[in-house]
Design an enzyme around this catalytic site. Structure first.
Site, PDB file in Angstrom:
ATOM      1  N   ARG A 178       0.286 -20.519 -34.447  1.00  0.00           N
ATOM      2  CA  ARG A 178       0.869 -19.554 -35.241  1.00  0.00           C
ATOM      3  C   ARG A 178      -0.092 -20.021 -36.876  1.00  0.00           C
ATOM      4  NH1 ARG A 178       5.725 -20.535 -32.409  1.00  0.00           N
ATOM      5  NH2 ARG A 178       6.228 -18.835 -31.208  1.00  0.00           N
ATOM      6  N   LYS A 216       8.603 -21.697 -34.601  1.00  0.00           N
ATOM      7  CA  LYS A 216       9.771 -20.902 -34.730  1.00  0.00           C
ATOM      8  C   LYS A 216      10.878 -21.561 -34.535  1.00  0.00           C
ATOM      9  CE  LYS A 216       7.704 -16.230 -35.023  1.00  0.00           C
ATOM     10  NZ  LYS A 216       7.804 -15.011 -34.299  1.00  0.00           N
ATOM     11  N   HIS A 222      -3.681 -14.093 -35.493  1.00  0.00           N
ATOM     12  CA  HIS A 222      -2.880 -13.690 -34.281  1.00  0.00           C
ATOM     13  C   HIS A 222      -3.859 -13.251 -33.011  1.00  0.00           C
ATOM     14  CE1 HIS A 222       0.923 -13.363 -32.529  1.00  0.00           C
ATOM     15  NE2 HIS A 222       0.570 -12.389 -32.060  1.00  0.00           N
ATOM     16  N   ARG A 255      -4.923 -16.043 -31.499  1.00  0.00           N
ATOM     17  CA  ARG A 255      -3.873 -16.691 -30.713  1.00  0.00           C
ATOM     18  C   ARG A 255      -4.003 -15.793 -29.248  1.00  0.00           C
ATOM     19  NH1 ARG A 255       1.225 -19.262 -30.749  1.00  0.00           N
ATOM     20  NH2 ARG A 255       2.901 -17.897 -30.374  1.00  0.00           N
ATOM     21  N   HIS A 276       6.745 -19.568 -27.049  1.00  0.00           N
ATOM     22  CA  HIS A 276       7.665 -18.602 -26.934  1.00  0.00           C
ATOM     23  C   HIS A 276       8.977 -18.892 -26.165  1.00  0.00           C
ATOM     24  CE1 HIS A 276       4.041 -15.570 -26.740  1.00  0.00           C
ATOM     25  NE2 HIS A 276       4.156 -15.749 -27.983  1.00  0.00           N
ATOM     26  N   TYR A 304       0.519 -10.671 -22.937  1.00  0.00           N
ATOM     27  CA  TYR A 304      -0.661 -11.141 -22.677  1.00  0.00           C
ATOM     28  C   TYR A 304      -1.211 -10.990 -21.559  1.00  0.00           C
ATOM     29  CZ  TYR A 304       0.182 -13.730 -26.969  1.00  0.00           C
ATOM     30  OH  TYR A 304       0.536 -13.987 -28.323  1.00  0.00           O
TER      31      TYR A 304
END
Length: 175
Positions: free
Chosen positions: A33, A56, A132, A135, A158, A167
């Site tokens: 990220r 995150k 992004h 990514r 994730h 994706y």
């Protein structure tokens, strides 16, 4: 094709292009990220093929560094003359130097977005390209080359497989 044009956009050996090339290669090779990229420090271990990232929610995950990413980060670091602990630092031109030297800080997310956008334009890509999007390219590339969804989920950091499944739509269309 567009991805390789983007990655090859920074061509010169000046510090700014060395930094930008290292940023682009690192983003694509790791799927980081932009916030994670911005928080990296210059004590990154380039002798290792992996890197622990605090993502995150403070969760730590391992990402893998490509040989190209390591090579370009090394070139950039060896060209730097500052003592900043940040891996990626702002590089001022002569005009901003007069206004006060802010070269010791970490590059911020907006700056990285600007760098990616500038190189996309330079590479002749008309689509909107952001960190992004790179990514997404990372994940799509893995899935397109046979990686399973759970592995891609772990590499992207994730917490939910549902987030990663976004994706697969790109890949299904592609296939």
């Amino acid at each position: 094709l567009e991805l390789s044009r983007l990655l090859n956009s920074p061509k010169s050996t000046d510090l700014k292009d060395l930094r930008d090339k290292a940023i682009l290669e690192l983003l694509f090779s790791t799927g980081l990220r932009v916030s994670e990229l911005c928080s990296l420090t210059s004590d990154i271990d380039l002798n290792s093929d992996e890197l622990s990232i605090r993502g995150k929610g403070g969760k730590v995950r391992v990402v893998f560094l490509s040989d190209d990413a390591k090579k370009y980060v090394r070139s950039y670091l060896s060209a730097r003359k500052d003592m900043s602990e940040a891996l990626f630092v702002p590089i001022s031109n002569k005009k901003t130097k007069k206004a006060g030297n802010k070269e010791f800080g970490f590059l911020n997310q907006r700056s990285v977005e600007r760098i990616v956008k500038q190189h996309a334009i330079k590479a002749g890509i008309s689509k909107k390209v952001t960190p992004h999007v790179i990514r997404h390219c990372f994940a799509t590339d893995l899935l397109g080359n046979g990686a399973d969804l759970r592995s891609v989920q772990a590499l992207l950091g994730h917490s939910s497989i549902i987030t990663t499944q976004i994706y697969t739509h790109v890949t299904d269309k592609h296939l």
